[in-house]
Design an enzyme around this catalytic site. Structure first.
Site, PDB file in Angstrom:
ATOM      1  N   ASP A  33       0.712  -1.636  -0.123  1.00 41.40           N
ATOM      2  CA  ASP A  33      -0.123  -0.353  -0.285  1.00 41.40           C
ATOM      3  C   ASP A  33       0.546   1.459   0.413  1.00 41.40           C
ATOM      4  OD1 ASP A  33      -2.327  -2.013   0.492  1.00 41.40           O
ATOM      5  OD2 ASP A  33      -2.646  -1.322   2.237  1.00 41.40           O
ATOM      6  N   GLN A  35       3.667   1.880  -1.267  1.00 42.11           N
ATOM      7  CA  GLN A  35       4.583   1.901  -2.465  1.00 42.11           C
ATOM      8  C   GLN A  35       3.593   2.606  -3.277  1.00 42.11           C
ATOM      9  OE1 GLN A  35       5.575  -2.221  -2.367  1.00 42.11           O
ATOM     10  NE2 GLN A  35       8.264  -1.490  -2.804  1.00 42.11           N
ATOM     11  N   TYR A  36       2.169   1.749  -3.496  1.00 44.59           N
ATOM     12  CA  TYR A  36       1.122   2.660  -4.274  1.00 44.59           C
ATOM     13  C   TYR A  36       1.012   3.740  -4.349  1.00 44.59           C
ATOM     14  CZ  TYR A  36      -4.134   2.637  -6.032  1.00 44.59           C
ATOM     15  OH  TYR A  36      -4.479   3.782  -7.432  1.00 44.59           O
ATOM     16  N   ASP A  37       0.773   4.382  -2.560  1.00 40.86           N
ATOM     17  CA  ASP A  37       0.618   5.731  -2.427  1.00 40.86           C
ATOM     18  C   ASP A  37       1.556   6.708  -2.218  1.00 40.86           C
ATOM     19  OD1 ASP A  37      -1.834   4.992  -1.024  1.00 40.86           O
ATOM     20  OD2 ASP A  37      -0.633   4.892   1.031  1.00 40.86           O
ATOM     21  N   SER A  82     -35.377  -5.797 -18.273  1.00 47.34           N
ATOM     22  CA  SER A  82     -35.902  -7.411 -16.757  1.00 47.34           C
ATOM     23  C   SER A  82     -35.640  -8.564 -17.507  1.00 47.34           C
ATOM     24  CB  SER A  82     -36.089  -6.962 -16.063  1.00 47.34           C
ATOM     25  OG  SER A  82     -37.466  -7.231 -16.901  1.00 47.34           O
ATOM     26  N   GLU A 113     -24.483 -18.139 -14.521  1.00 41.50           N
ATOM     27  CA  GLU A 113     -23.251 -17.182 -14.200  1.00 41.50           C
ATOM     28  C   GLU A 113     -25.001 -16.552 -12.845  1.00 41.50           C
ATOM     29  OE1 GLU A 113     -23.404 -12.798 -16.267  1.00 41.50           O
ATOM     30  OE2 GLU A 113     -23.300 -14.201 -17.282  1.00 41.50           O
ATOM     31  N   LYS A 115     -26.137 -14.171 -10.019  1.00 41.90           N
ATOM     32  CA  LYS A 115     -27.168 -13.017  -9.918  1.00 41.90           C
ATOM     33  C   LYS A 115     -26.845 -12.318  -8.983  1.00 41.90           C
ATOM     34  CE  LYS A 115     -31.861 -11.845 -11.048  1.00 41.90           C
ATOM     35  NZ  LYS A 115     -31.967 -10.792 -10.155  1.00 41.90           N
ATOM     36  N   ASP A 117     -26.737  -9.336  -6.451  1.00 44.59           N
ATOM     37  CA  ASP A 117     -27.479  -8.739  -5.880  1.00 44.59           C
ATOM     38  C   ASP A 117     -26.936  -6.909  -5.505  1.00 44.59           C
ATOM     39  OD1 ASP A 117     -30.212  -7.293  -4.901  1.00 44.59           O
ATOM     40  OD2 ASP A 117     -30.378  -9.022  -3.186  1.00 44.59           O
ATOM     41  N   ARG A 136     -29.981   1.712 -14.317  1.00 42.66           N
ATOM     42  CA  ARG A 136     -31.165   0.902 -15.174  1.00 42.66           C
ATOM     43  C   ARG A 136     -32.438   1.833 -15.408  1.00 42.66           C
ATOM     44  NH1 ARG A 136     -35.475  -2.296 -14.738  1.00 42.66           N
ATOM     45  NH2 ARG A 136     -36.203  -3.792 -16.765  1.00 42.66           N
ATOM     46  N   GLU A 172     -23.461  -4.971 -12.884  1.00 41.30           N
ATOM     47  CA  GLU A 172     -23.808  -4.554 -11.674  1.00 41.30           C
ATOM     48  C   GLU A 172     -22.642  -4.348 -10.889  1.00 41.30           C
ATOM     49  OE1 GLU A 172     -26.962  -5.594 -11.826  1.00 41.30           O
ATOM     50  OE2 GLU A 172     -27.756  -6.228  -9.932  1.00 41.30           O
ATOM     51  N   TYR A 224     -21.736  -7.881 -17.201  1.00 41.42           N
ATOM     52  CA  TYR A 224     -22.035  -9.052 -17.853  1.00 41.42           C
ATOM     53  C   TYR A 224     -23.327  -9.465 -19.282  1.00 41.42           C
ATOM     54  CZ  TYR A 224     -25.918  -7.515 -15.067  1.00 41.42           C
ATOM     55  OH  TYR A 224     -26.792  -6.789 -14.895  1.00 41.42           O
ATOM     56  N   LYS A 288     -28.320 -18.456 -19.396  1.00 41.17           N
ATOM     57  CA  LYS A 288     -28.191 -17.614 -20.384  1.00 41.17           C
ATOM     58  C   LYS A 288     -27.636 -18.621 -21.585  1.00 41.17           C
ATOM     59  CE  LYS A 288     -26.509 -13.455 -18.316  1.00 41.17           C
ATOM     60  NZ  LYS A 288     -26.016 -12.290 -18.133  1.00 41.17           N
ATOM     61  N   LYS A 312     -34.141 -18.423  -8.850  1.00 47.19           N
ATOM     62  CA  LYS A 312     -33.979 -17.427  -7.658  1.00 47.19           C
ATOM     63  C   LYS A 312     -33.989 -18.644  -6.211  1.00 47.19           C
ATOM     64  CE  LYS A 312     -35.447 -13.064  -8.187  1.00 47.19           C
ATOM     65  NZ  LYS A 312     -35.826 -12.460  -6.980  1.00 47.19           N
ATOM     66  N   CYS A 406     -45.481   5.920  26.909  1.00 42.78           N
ATOM     67  CA  CYS A 406     -44.158   5.405  26.365  1.00 42.78           C
ATOM     68  C   CYS A 406     -43.640   4.617  27.093  1.00 42.78           C
ATOM     69  CB  CYS A 406     -43.672   6.980  25.925  1.00 42.78           C
ATOM     70  SG  CYS A 406     -40.981   6.310  25.280  1.00 42.78           S
ATOM     71  N   CYS A 409     -39.920   7.014  28.911  1.00 45.09           N
ATOM     72  CA  CYS A 409     -41.081   8.399  29.774  1.00 45.09           C
ATOM     73  C   CYS A 409     -42.005   8.216  30.021  1.00 45.09           C
ATOM     74  CB  CYS A 409     -40.937   9.836  28.987  1.00 45.09           C
ATOM     75  SG  CYS A 409     -41.623   9.687  27.347  1.00 45.09           S
ATOM     76  N   CYS A 424     -44.694   8.583  21.274  1.00 47.57           N
ATOM     77  CA  CYS A 424     -44.973   9.253  21.973  1.00 47.57           C
ATOM     78  C   CYS A 424     -44.705  10.862  22.447  1.00 47.57           C
ATOM     79  CB  CYS A 424     -43.350   8.438  22.911  1.00 47.57           C
ATOM     80  SG  CYS A 424     -42.934  10.301  24.399  1.00 47.57           S
ATOM     81  N   CYS A 429     -39.314  13.701  26.878  1.00 48.23           N
ATOM     82  CA  CYS A 429     -39.369  12.159  26.193  1.00 48.23           C
ATOM     83  C   CYS A 429     -37.543  12.058  26.874  1.00 48.23           C
ATOM     84  CB  CYS A 429     -39.635  11.574  25.383  1.00 48.23           C
ATOM     85  SG  CYS A 429     -38.954   9.982  25.177  1.00 48.23           S
TER      86      CYS A 429
HETATM   87  S1  IVH Z   1     -28.051 -10.182 -17.650  1.00 49.35           S
HETATM   88  C1  IVH Z   1     -31.402  -9.137 -21.076  1.00 49.35           C
HETATM   89  N1  IVH Z   1     -26.752 -10.907 -15.790  1.00 49.35           N
HETATM   90  O1  IVH Z   1     -30.903  -8.904 -12.961  1.00 49.35           O
HETATM   91  C2  IVH Z   1     -30.084  -9.687 -19.395  1.00 49.35           C
HETATM   92  N2  IVH Z   1     -28.012  -9.890 -14.657  1.00 49.35           N
HETATM   93  O2  IVH Z   1     -33.733  -9.612 -12.928  1.00 49.35           O
HETATM   94  C3  IVH Z   1     -29.938  -8.898 -18.819  1.00 49.35           C
HETATM   95  N3  IVH Z   1     -27.978  -9.641 -12.631  1.00 49.35           N
HETATM   96  O3  IVH Z   1     -31.845  -6.293 -14.016  1.00 49.35           O
HETATM   97  C4  IVH Z   1     -29.532  -9.083 -17.244  1.00 49.35           C
HETATM   98  N4  IVH Z   1     -26.771 -10.908 -12.137  1.00 49.35           N
HETATM   99  O4  IVH Z   1     -29.920  -6.414 -12.240  1.00 49.35           O
HETATM  100  C5  IVH Z   1     -27.699  -9.927 -15.887  1.00 49.35           C
HETATM  101  N5  IVH Z   1     -25.074 -12.106 -13.979  1.00 49.35           N
HETATM  102  C6  IVH Z   1     -26.085 -11.295 -14.410  1.00 49.35           C
HETATM  103  C7  IVH Z   1     -26.944 -10.593 -13.070  1.00 49.35           C
HETATM  104  C8  IVH Z   1     -27.821  -9.971 -13.792  1.00 49.35           C
HETATM  105  C9  IVH Z   1     -27.220  -9.415 -11.717  1.00 49.35           C
HETATM  106  C10 IVH Z   1     -30.079  -8.241 -12.447  1.00 49.35           C
HETATM  107  C11 IVH Z   1     -29.944  -7.150 -13.163  1.00 49.35           C
HETATM  108  C12 IVH Z   1     -30.915  -7.469 -14.114  1.00 49.35           C
HETATM  109  C13 IVH Z   1     -31.706  -8.329 -12.672  1.00 49.35           C
HETATM  110  C14 IVH Z   1     -32.827  -8.894 -13.594  1.00 49.35           C
END
Ligand code: IVH
Length: 665
Positions: A33, A35-37, A82, A113, A115, A117, A136, A172, A224, A288, A312, A406, A409, A424, A429
């Site tokens: 770190d 060296q980087y700084d 989506s 892949e 997903k 969050d 988005r 993401e 992605y 996919k 999910k 309450c 108090c 309350c 209080c």
């Molecule tokens: S692909 C048309 N890949 O999931 C395909 N989405 O419910 C576009 N997300 O809005 C999405 N990880 O925010 C894709 N590896 C991944 C993802 C991913 C998370 C989210 C993304 C999207 C939502 C869909």
């Protein structure tokens, strides 16, 4: 000479970019770190001495020093779609049947892949340079959050290698679980509201107007998909992801090809268990179809592609026993029931308390002390009670009685207008006072660093502090009298209270805890009125006229400042020496009065028209040709011959950052 400096600047930049790539994209570290700084500060000082060489893609230029007034929007040429969800292997098989039918063959493969969050975002690169980062939104129009996206170190400001002329990278933005936990811990200490989960924290961080705060939030990114591109990156999705990597973009390392749906299901199931080991949250998997020509044939339904589906995971649950039920009082008097649980391990942490949200919710579930309950992590972080195992209820339990007083108090309580929350109504209080003080001193408000939770409790309980103005009347001697307070720490507290006196006006407005006023509205109000006096004297009509301010807010602000008690607290605050820093627009006035300025090159934050307006607003004069009478030349990227002329005539040259600093001084 200048050429050599430029070369050295570029060498340093490339080296820093390489280390950023190693650290933030590959998760590896080549140098310490320190060296980087050292590299970083060397680059910074070279750039400060030679502002004409500063470019927007320099690693020093990630964080913008100037908060935005609001977000512009971005319209997508290719919408951000989506995807449809599935919840069982059977549903995945049904999806596969639809794909086979659509392609009239079984000769296709998948990519599986995680997903992630977080918040779906789109990064637009033109000629390899990051030009826009946006959320988005509704899929067609998103918010332009470029300033915040630029602070994410995993996102390259400049792509490496052969970048297409136009490349929109979709992916993401997320917050690693550890950073999220640290952020919430900090917020809890400061008495600020907690983010429900990393996704909310990410969304909140991307929507901040001040990118200096976003820069501290430790956000990250995985690419992605592509949006608009001037040429395809690969023949299939998997290849596209490999090209992403070559361009220096972060791609999740757990992406796998699968030959058929059984392999897909196997991969999905394995992650349901393994996901706890990840450093970030996932809420499922994304499956996919790999080949782009196959995707073309399959096409789209109304809102989602037919070649992509999410799988999910069920939210993780645990069973435990409610040992007792507490009622907490908030800064505005709202009472919230909380269940104290027999400690239980759930999704990576030991859970001891769970929110019951409000008394309606509690009544619906009929949660009682002694009950066995099922808890779940909402968004996998904040636990909540979702079910009561009534068949296992011990004998002689009683349903929870709404508090008539309450719990803090003993004061009267009342249902609020919406009929959901109990409040309350005792203005004295102690519980509310503590919460109000915590909020006022909190990070997002007055940011009084050493005024922590335990100290606030003592100050309120001893009666030393009865309102926020009393904070500024504290003497070191008062503090030394308190428990666990040494001379040095007392001085630190006094120092940080002193330092908070000149915080920006919006922080004070936010800190007062006016109902319905969050940080964003506080910023809008401060910006609009320019001073505390103007805000206090605003009539309802003045408030109503502000675009961002709704009726409820206007009413609340008006009532707050026309309440005698509040007005006298503010008077005391001012008497104690609080002198909020006024918003920039108002302050900049006169900063450049009598100065003649010539602008050359492209600026990062201003168009030509905007910079001329800013100069005029500050009392200066923007002219187009450099002469001895010119006070200074403001040089942006790719400066023209005006810079040469300035150097020849010995006219002072400044960069955009220095210009902004002049306005702020
Ligand atoms: S692909 C048309 N890949 O999931 C395909 N989405 O419910 C576009 N997300 O809005 C999405 N990880 O925010 C894709 N590896 C991944 C993802 C991913 C998370 C989210 C993304 C999207 C939502 C869909």
């Amino acid at each position: 000479m200048a050429k050599e400096v430029k070369k050295q600047v570029e060498r340093l930049r490339n080296e820093i970019r390489r280390h950023d790539y190693f650290y933030y994209v590959l998760n590896q570290q080549e140098i310490t770190d320190q060296q980087y700084d050292k590299l970083f500060s060397e680059l910074k000082s070279l750039e400060e001495a030679n502002p004409q060489f500063i470019t927007s893609d320099s690693p020093t230029q990630r964080v913008s020093e100037r908060p935005l007034d609001g977000f512009k929007t971005v319209r997508y040429a290719i919408p951000m779609l989506s995807i449809d969800n599935t919840y069982s292997p059977e549903e995945l098989k049904a999806f596969d049947e639809r794909v086979a039918k659509g392609l009239e063959s079984r000769d296709y493969g998948y990519v599986v892949e995680l997903k992630i969050d977080g918040v779906a975002s789109s990064l637009r690169y033109e000629h390899g340079l990051l030009v826009t980062g946006a959320t988005r939104g509704d899929g067609r129009v998103g918010d332009d959050v470029t300033a915040n996206v630029r602070t994410i170190k995993a996102i390259p400001l400049r792509l490496t290698g052969d970048a297409p002329d136009v490349l929109e990278v979709r992916g993401e933005v997320y917050m690693p679980t550890k950073s999220f936990a640290a952020l919430n811990k900090q917020r809890e200490k400061e008495g600020e509201t907690l983010f429900a989960n990393p996704r909310n924290a990410t969304a909140g961080s991307l929507k901040l107007l001040d990118s200096r705060i976003t820069a501290k939030r430790n956000l990250a990114f995985f690419a992605y998909a592509t949006g608009e591109t001037s040429q395809p990156l690969g023949k299939d999705h998997y290849e596209t992801l490999q090209v992403f990597k070559k361009l220096g973009l972060p791609v999740n390392p757990n992406i796998k090809k699968a030959k058929n749906i059984d392999e897909v299901i196997g991969i999905c199931n394995s992650w349901d268990k393994k996901r706890e080991q990840l450093e970030y949250q996932i809420d499922g998997m994304v499956v996919k179809v790999n080949r782009l020509d196959h995707r073309e044939i399959l096409g789209f339904t109304g809102r989602a592609p037919r070649w992509c589906i999410s799988y999910k995971f069920a939210a993780e649950q645990a069973e435990t026993v409610v040992e007792s039920i507490d009622v907490q009082v908030g800064k505005g008097g709202t009472l919230t029931p909380v269940a104290n649980l027999k400690p239980v391990f759930l999704a990576g942490t030991t859970v001891k308390r769970a929110s019951l949200h409000n008394f309606d919710q509690m009544k619906r579930l009929d949660v009682r002390e002694g009950d066995t309950v099922v808890i779940e992590k909402a968004g996998e972080i904040i636990p909540q009670v979702v079910e009561v195992k009534k068949e296992r209820r011990p004998a002689h339990t009683v349903s929870f009685k709404l508090p008539k007083k309450c719990p803090n108090c003993g004061g009267d309580v009342k249902k609020d207008e919406e009929g959901v929350f109990l409040r309350c109504v005792n203005p004295h209080c102690l519980g509310q006072l503590k919460e109000r003080l915590r909020y006022f001193a909190g990070r997002g408000q007055m940011d009084i660093e050493n005024l922590g939770e335990a100290l606030i409790d003592q100050l309120a309980e001893t009666g030393l502090v009865k309102n926020v103005a009393d904070i500024y009347k504290l003497q070191k001697e008062d503090l030394i009298e308190l428990e666990r307070m040494a001379d040095k720490s007392a001085q630190n507290v006094i120092d940080s209270i002193e330092a908070s006196k000149t915080r920006p006006l919006w922080r004070l407005v936010a800190g007062l805890g006016i109902r319905h006023i969050g940080v964003q509205t506080a910023q809008d109000l401060a910006e609009h009125f320019g001073s505390l006096e103007a805000l206090m004297n605003a009539g309802q009509a003045d408030l109503d006229a502000i675009e961002q301010v709704g009726e409820k807010v206007a009413e609340s602000v008006y009532e707050f400042f026309h309440n005698n008690k509040n007005a006298s607290v503010i008077k005391e605050l001012l008497a104690a020496g609080i002198k909020p820093e006024l918003p920039k627009k108002a302050r900049a006035k006169g900063k450049l009065s009598g100065k003649t300025i010539v602008v050359t090159g492209t600026l990062e934050k201003f168009s030509r028209g905007q910079i001329e307006e800013a100069i005029r607003d500050a009392g200066g004069k923007a002219t187009s040709s450099v002469s001895k009478a010119t006070d200074f030349v403001l040089a942006g990227e790719d400066p023209g011959s005006k810079l040469d002329k300035a150097l020849k005539l010995g006219v002072k040259v400044i960069n955009e950052k220095q210009f902004l600093a002049m306005l702020e001084r």
